[in-house]
Scaffold this active site. Structure first.
Site, PDB file in Angstrom:
ATOM      1  N   LYS A  52      28.418   5.027 -61.129  1.00 22.28           N
ATOM      2  CA  LYS A  52      27.687   5.115 -59.855  1.00 22.28           C
ATOM      3  C   LYS A  52      28.140   6.357 -59.082  1.00 22.28           C
ATOM      4  O   LYS A  52      27.321   7.084 -58.516  1.00 22.28           O
ATOM      5  CB  LYS A  52      27.907   3.834 -59.028  1.00 22.28           C
ATOM      6  CG  LYS A  52      27.156   2.648 -59.613  1.00 22.28           C
ATOM      7  CD  LYS A  52      27.522   1.308 -59.002  1.00 22.28           C
ATOM      8  CE  LYS A  52      26.827   0.197 -59.810  1.00 22.28           C
ATOM      9  NZ  LYS A  52      27.102  -1.150 -59.331  1.00 22.28           N
ATOM     10  N   GLN A  96      31.253  -3.874 -55.445  1.00 29.70           N
ATOM     11  CA  GLN A  96      31.062  -4.178 -56.861  1.00 29.70           C
ATOM     12  C   GLN A  96      31.395  -5.650 -57.137  1.00 29.70           C
ATOM     13  O   GLN A  96      32.441  -6.149 -56.718  1.00 29.70           O
ATOM     14  CB  GLN A  96      31.936  -3.232 -57.705  1.00 29.70           C
ATOM     15  CG  GLN A  96      31.710  -3.337 -59.205  1.00 29.70           C
ATOM     16  CD  GLN A  96      30.315  -2.901 -59.656  1.00 29.70           C
ATOM     17  OE1 GLN A  96      29.629  -2.121 -58.996  1.00 29.70           O
ATOM     18  NE2 GLN A  96      29.871  -3.423 -60.780  1.00 29.70           N
ATOM     19  N   ASP A 119      22.161  -2.598 -52.625  1.00 26.33           N
ATOM     20  CA  ASP A 119      22.030  -3.455 -53.812  1.00 26.33           C
ATOM     21  C   ASP A 119      20.828  -4.401 -53.691  1.00 26.33           C
ATOM     22  O   ASP A 119      20.386  -4.977 -54.686  1.00 26.33           O
ATOM     23  CB  ASP A 119      23.282  -4.341 -53.962  1.00 26.33           C
ATOM     24  CG  ASP A 119      24.283  -3.785 -54.968  1.00 26.33           C
ATOM     25  OD1 ASP A 119      23.838  -3.200 -55.970  1.00 26.33           O
ATOM     26  OD2 ASP A 119      25.494  -3.965 -54.735  1.00 26.33           O
TER      27      ASP A 119
HETATM   28  N1  GUN Z   1      28.043  -6.018 -60.920  1.00 27.08           N
HETATM   29  C1  GUN Z   1      27.191  -5.967 -61.984  1.00 27.08           C
HETATM   30  N2  GUN Z   1      26.005  -5.416 -61.611  1.00 27.08           N
HETATM   31  C2  GUN Z   1      26.117  -5.128 -60.294  1.00 27.08           C
HETATM   32  C3  GUN Z   1      25.228  -4.541 -59.350  1.00 27.08           C
HETATM   33  O1  GUN Z   1      24.080  -4.190 -59.639  1.00 27.08           O
HETATM   34  N3  GUN Z   1      25.725  -4.392 -58.090  1.00 27.08           N
HETATM   35  C4  GUN Z   1      26.972  -4.798 -57.737  1.00 27.08           C
HETATM   36  N4  GUN Z   1      27.351  -4.618 -56.482  1.00 27.08           N
HETATM   37  N5  GUN Z   1      27.816  -5.347 -58.588  1.00 27.08           N
HETATM   38  C5  GUN Z   1      27.390  -5.504 -59.863  1.00 27.08           C
END
Ligand code: GUN
Length: 283
Positions: A52, A96, A119
């Site tokens: 990311k 996350q 998100d």
């Molecule tokens: N953990 C696995 N996929 C995601 C996601 O798309 N966003 C977040 N914040 N955590 C994750």
């Protein structure tokens, strides 16, 4: 021969569009910043967070990293989110998941300002999606809609079947396909006669997390298959929920794993970050 939907190429195309948009915003004096919080050091989360941050850097978005110890308390995490909510230089906040067991994930998601919820997990964002109002949309299903549109696949009037009803993929996917005028059915672990339903699908989205579970016996000739799975086969090789070899000659289009849905998730997160800057400056 089926069309292989190249998620990597489509993701790059979108990232390049976003890069231009970010450059234009910078020229107007607007900088975009994403706060990325990771609690603990789960190896998979570290890889996702790293990817990311790399995408942010490619597009020209500042990523501000908060790497917190596993023992961080819920109160400390909520306090940090409160500070970032109030910080005008932060446009998006990403925590996350999964979080350590002693922290209530739902409480954390609700604490993030819905205006910075890139998100798309906040109840306000989910509610807005369900009643067709503007708001952030969960990145994987939003990416799937982009994949379909940019591959010239019509959704309007089509039989769309989703296998999986998670809050992150299945449920928002159903709402998005409905928004595009698809006829939507959601299957899950309690569904009876699943093959009868999946064999009706013009577009089948599979998000169950079981390696190669869906073979040609679940599929209608000429269907479009979207495979959200990220599994390991018997040799430890990355594969999807769909048995690609079994279905490839029966379908009209399919996303591969890797290189299908996966690259779109982070790309849509970047799109949400750019939109967060736009919507925050409107208000
Ligand atoms: N953990 C696995 N996929 C995601 C996601 O798309 N966003 C977040 N914040 N955590 C994750």
């Amino acid at each position: 021969m089926a069309k292989i939907i190249d998620g990597k190429a489509i993701a790059t195309e979108i990232k390049d569009e976003l890069k231009e948009k970010v450059a234009a915003l910078k020229a107007e004096g607007k900088e975009i910043c994403l706060a990325v919080i990771q609690v603990g050091n789960d190896p998979a989360s570290t890889v996702y967070v790293g990817n990311k941050k790399k995408a942010c850097s490619y597009i020209g978005i500042e990523s501000r990293s908060y790497e917190l110890a596993e023992e961080t308390t819920e109160e400390e995490l909520l306090e940090l989110i409160g500070i970032l909510n109030a910080d005008d230089t932060v446009n998006g906040i990403l925590v996350q998941l999964p979080l350590p067991a002693h922290i209530d994930e739902n409480k954390v998601i609700r604490t993030i300002s819905y205006k910075k919820d890139v998100d798309g997990f906040h109840p306000q964002s989910v509610g807005a999606l369900s009643i067709g109002q503007p708001g952030f949309v969960s990145c994987t299903p939003a990416g799937i809609i982009e994949l379909l549109k940019r591959s010239g696949i019509e959704i309007d009037g089509k039989e769309c079947v989703i296998i999986g009803r998670s809050n992150i993929v299945g449920k928002p996917m159903a709402l998005l396909l409905l928004r595009e005028n698809g006829t939507v059915t959601v299957c899950h672990s309690h569904t009876k006669n699943m093959k009868e339903i999946t064999k009706r699908a013009d577009i089948l989205v599979v998000a169950i997390g079981k390696a190669k579970m869906i073979d040609e016996s679940y599929i209608k000739e000429g269907a479009v298959i979207i495979d959200v799975g990220m599994d390991r086969d018997e040799n430890g090789k990355l594969c999807g929920d769909v048995d690609f070899e079994s279905v490839k000659d029966k379908v009209s289009a399919i996303t591969p794993v890797p290189g299908g849905v996966g690259p779109m998730t982070i790309t849509m997160l970047m799109k949400n970050c750019v939109e967060s800057c736009d919507s925050q400056s409107d208000s």
